[in-house]
Design a protein around this motif. Structure first.
Motif, short mmCIF file in Angstrom:
data_model
loop_
_atom_site.label_atom_id
_atom_site.label_comp_id
_atom_site.label_asym_id
_atom_site.label_seq_id
_atom_site.Cartn_x
_atom_site.Cartn_y
_atom_site.Cartn_z
N GLY A 25 0.49 -1.12 -0.01
CA GLY A 25 0.21 -0.33 -0.35
C GLY A 25 0.86 1.12 0.49
O GLY A 25 0.16 2.59 0.06
N THR A 26 1.70 0.83 -0.29
CA THR A 26 3.12 2.01 0.07
C THR A 26 2.63 3.43 -0.97
O THR A 26 2.81 4.87 -1.06
N VAL A 27 2.13 2.88 -2.20
CA VAL A 27 2.07 4.14 -3.32
C VAL A 27 0.63 4.27 -3.63
O VAL A 27 0.31 5.34 -3.37
N GLY A 28 -0.39 2.67 -3.19
CA GLY A 28 -2.16 2.92 -4.03
C GLY A 28 -2.82 4.00 -2.60
O GLY A 28 -3.55 4.87 -2.33
N ALA A 29 -2.17 3.65 -0.52
CA ALA A 29 -2.87 4.45 0.23
C ALA A 29 -3.12 5.50 -0.03
O ALA A 29 -3.66 6.14 0.50
N VAL A 30 -1.91 6.88 -0.50
CA VAL A 30 -1.45 7.54 -0.53
C VAL A 30 -1.56 8.48 -1.67
O VAL A 30 -1.88 10.19 -1.53
N THR A 31 -1.63 7.64 -2.88
CA THR A 31 -2.00 8.36 -4.55
C THR A 31 -2.55 7.90 -5.35
O THR A 31 -3.80 9.13 -5.85
N GLY A 32 -3.73 7.26 -4.36
CA GLY A 32 -4.83 6.42 -5.55
C GLY A 32 -4.46 5.58 -6.41
O GLY A 32 -5.36 5.39 -7.57
N LEU B 249 4.61 -4.43 -8.76
CA LEU B 249 4.65 -5.52 -8.39
C LEU B 249 4.55 -6.20 -6.81
O LEU B 249 5.52 -5.90 -6.25
N THR B 250 3.53 -6.43 -6.52
CA THR B 250 3.04 -6.57 -5.40
C THR B 250 3.61 -8.58 -4.84
O THR B 250 3.96 -9.17 -5.74
N THR B 251 4.30 -8.48 -3.47
CA THR B 251 5.14 -9.63 -3.01
C THR B 251 4.37 -10.89 -2.89
O THR B 251 2.83 -10.15 -1.58
N SER B 252 5.02 -12.01 -2.22
CA SER B 252 4.32 -13.12 -1.44
C SER B 252 3.97 -12.81 -0.15
O SER B 252 3.85 -13.25 0.67
N ARG B 253 4.58 -11.34 0.64
CA ARG B 253 5.46 -10.72 2.08
C ARG B 253 4.71 -10.24 2.51
O ARG B 253 4.77 -9.23 3.17
N ASN B 254 3.22 -9.53 1.86
CA ASN B 254 2.18 -8.67 2.18
C ASN B 254 3.48 -6.86 2.18
O ASN B 254 3.06 -6.13 3.03
N SER B 255 4.44 -7.21 0.93
CA SER B 255 5.22 -6.17 0.37
C SER B 255 4.70 -5.53 -0.94
O SER B 255 3.99 -6.30 -2.30
N GLU B 256 5.59 -4.08 -1.28
CA GLU B 256 5.59 -4.44 -2.86
C GLU B 256 6.97 -4.07 -3.20
O GLU B 256 7.22 -3.42 -2.00
N VAL B 257 7.71 -4.60 -3.88
CA VAL B 257 8.54 -3.82 -5.03
C VAL B 257 8.68 -2.52 -5.14
O VAL B 257 7.61 -2.14 -5.46
N LEU B 258 9.55 -1.39 -5.09
CA LEU B 258 9.74 -0.25 -5.06
C LEU B 258 8.89 0.24 -6.47
O LEU B 258 9.74 -0.26 -7.45
N ASN C 289 7.25 7.85 -3.21
CA ASN C 289 6.86 7.48 -2.21
C ASN C 289 6.82 6.80 -0.81
O ASN C 289 7.22 6.75 0.78
N VAL C 290 8.55 6.42 -0.79
CA VAL C 290 8.74 6.04 0.02
C VAL C 290 9.92 6.81 0.90
O VAL C 290 10.09 7.08 2.14
N LEU C 291 9.93 7.31 0.21
CA LEU C 291 10.71 9.57 1.19
C LEU C 291 10.00 9.67 1.34
O LEU C 291 10.43 10.38 2.66
N ALA C 292 8.75 9.92 1.34
CA ALA C 292 7.65 10.78 2.17
C ALA C 292 7.25 9.97 3.45
O ALA C 292 7.51 10.19 4.48
N LEU C 293 7.94 8.57 3.07
CA LEU C 293 7.25 7.93 4.62
C LEU C 293 8.40 8.31 5.48
O LEU C 293 8.70 8.26 6.55
N TRP D 189 1.38 13.95 1.07
CA TRP D 189 1.14 12.87 1.07
C TRP D 189 2.11 12.40 2.64
O TRP D 189 1.49 11.51 3.96
N THR D 190 2.55 13.29 2.87
CA THR D 190 2.89 13.90 4.88
C THR D 190 1.98 14.26 5.26
O THR D 190 1.62 13.95 6.39
N ALA D 191 1.35 15.11 4.93
CA ALA D 191 0.24 15.63 5.12
C ALA D 191 -1.42 14.18 5.29
O ALA D 191 -1.90 13.77 7.03
N GLN D 192 -1.45 13.71 4.72
CA GLN D 192 -1.99 12.46 4.95
C GLN D 192 -1.19 11.56 6.29
O GLN D 192 -1.91 10.75 7.35
N LEU D 193 -0.28 11.45 6.30
CA LEU D 193 0.87 10.36 6.45
C LEU D 193 0.40 10.25 8.06
O LEU D 193 0.50 9.74 8.89
N LEU D 194 1.16 12.03 8.27
CA LEU D 194 1.09 12.34 9.98
C LEU D 194 -0.21 13.06 10.00
O LEU D 194 -0.48 13.56 11.58
#
Length: 322
Positions: A99-106, A113-122, A127-131, A292-297
């Motif tokens: 959800g790193t991309v979709g949660a804040v950007t739509g 590329l979603t992985t089987s370990r509940n994560s996603e390839v960058l 988006n990650v620098l925003a986190l 994005w940071t406004a949403q995250l915080l």
């Protein structure tokens, strides 16, 4: 088409509500365990000869045509320059939380590329620098709830996009140099004006550094799109005036016809184009303000400017022959 595909899959599995079972009834840990077991079983059936064939046809697996030595030289020069300008370099993980991309950007998860370990390839390092920016800003706000200290970060990373690219020679993975500037609303668009001036100046100085390193960069053009319906026009004009004085060889202007990025960016966004020695004008840098940071915080006072330069495109298309 997707509904027909899912219908066929659920019929084959004999579970009509298979998607909701996997998405809603299983915990993330249980789903991960299930997917690991499934892919372990599939991987166990792969023969070496089949592996080679898969490598040759898998669009995600092939190497880039870029010379890694050129990329390394450019990255070294870029980090040295950005360090002088106050940007802290971050070496990112290849993975980020689901959800790193979709949660804040739509943006659709299908482009990631979603992985089987509940994560996603960058798929986008901004988006990650925003986190990371939000985490650092949160620490600052804990010490001072009105902190205006800016967090400037940069990262060079190979990204993977899930969508299909139909342009010849275009790969689903590429290297991007990302910059982010996070801070607090300072009133009268002051944070935005300063951050935009700094980031555009940094990108133009990076292109100048590329020329010194041997890249054949001809003309450079910066276009800013005012997304504020004219409210911020004077402030944006002042940014372009300052930059035009610093970089007289660059063309600056507004692009009021741009459609890409509307709804993704807010207040303003920009492109940086460069022309090759052969006369081809290519998009190098895309950036703009986000919430994005406004949403995250959960803090409407937080501000974030992001941008990304396609350094792989730069180092391939602008390289000297041979």
């Amino acid at each position: 088409m997707e509904e027909r595909l899912l219908g066929r899959v659920t019929r084959a599995a004999g579970v009509p509500d298979l998607v909701s079972v996997l998405a809603e009834r299983l915990t993330p840990t249980d789903l991960q365990s299930l997917m690991l077991a499934v892919y372990a079983a599939r991987a166990g059936r792969v023969a070496p000869a089949e592996l080679l064939a898969s490598y040759e046809r898998n669009r995600f697996a092939g190497p880039s045509p870029a010379d890694p030595r050129v990329l390394a030289v450019f990255d070294a020069a870029a980090f040295a320059l950005l360090g002088e300008l106050g940007y802290a370099g971050v070496e990112l993980s290849p993975l980020s939380p689901l959800g790193t991309v979709g949660a804040v950007t739509g943006v659709s998860q299908h482009k990631v590329l979603t992985t089987s370990r509940n994560s996603e390839v960058l798929a986008d390092s901004t988006n990650v620098l925003a986190l990371e920016s939000a985490a650092r800003r949160r620490d600052l706000l804990r010490r001072d709830p009105r902190s205006r200290d800016r967090v400037r970060l940069c990262a060079s990373h190979r990204l993977v996009r899930g969508q299909f690219f139909d342009r010849p020679g275009t790969l689903p993975h590429f290297r991007l140099l990302a910059l982010t500037t996070a801070g607090r609303d300072e009133g009268s668009f002051r944070f935005e004006t300063a951050a935009l001036t700094e980031q555009l100046d940094a990108h133009l100085r990076l292109l100048a550094e590329g020329r010194r390193e041997g890249l054949l960069i001809d003309r450079v053009r910066v276009s800013v799109t005012d997304l504020s319906q004219g409210v911020r026009r004077d402030a944006l004009t002042s940014v372009l005036d300052v930059l035009a004085a610093r970089h007289p060889e660059v063309a600056f202007g507004f692009d009021d016809e741009r459609e890409q990025g509307r709804g993704y960016y807010r207040d303003a966004c920009f492109f940086v184009h460069a022309t090759t020695a052969g006369g081809d004008e290519l998009l190098i840098t895309d950036g703009g303000f986000t919430d994005w940071t406004a949403q995250l915080l959960s803090n409407a006072k937080e501000r974030l400017l992001i941008s990304g330069a396609g350094t792989e495109r730069l180092c391939i298309r602008f390289a000297a022959p041979g």
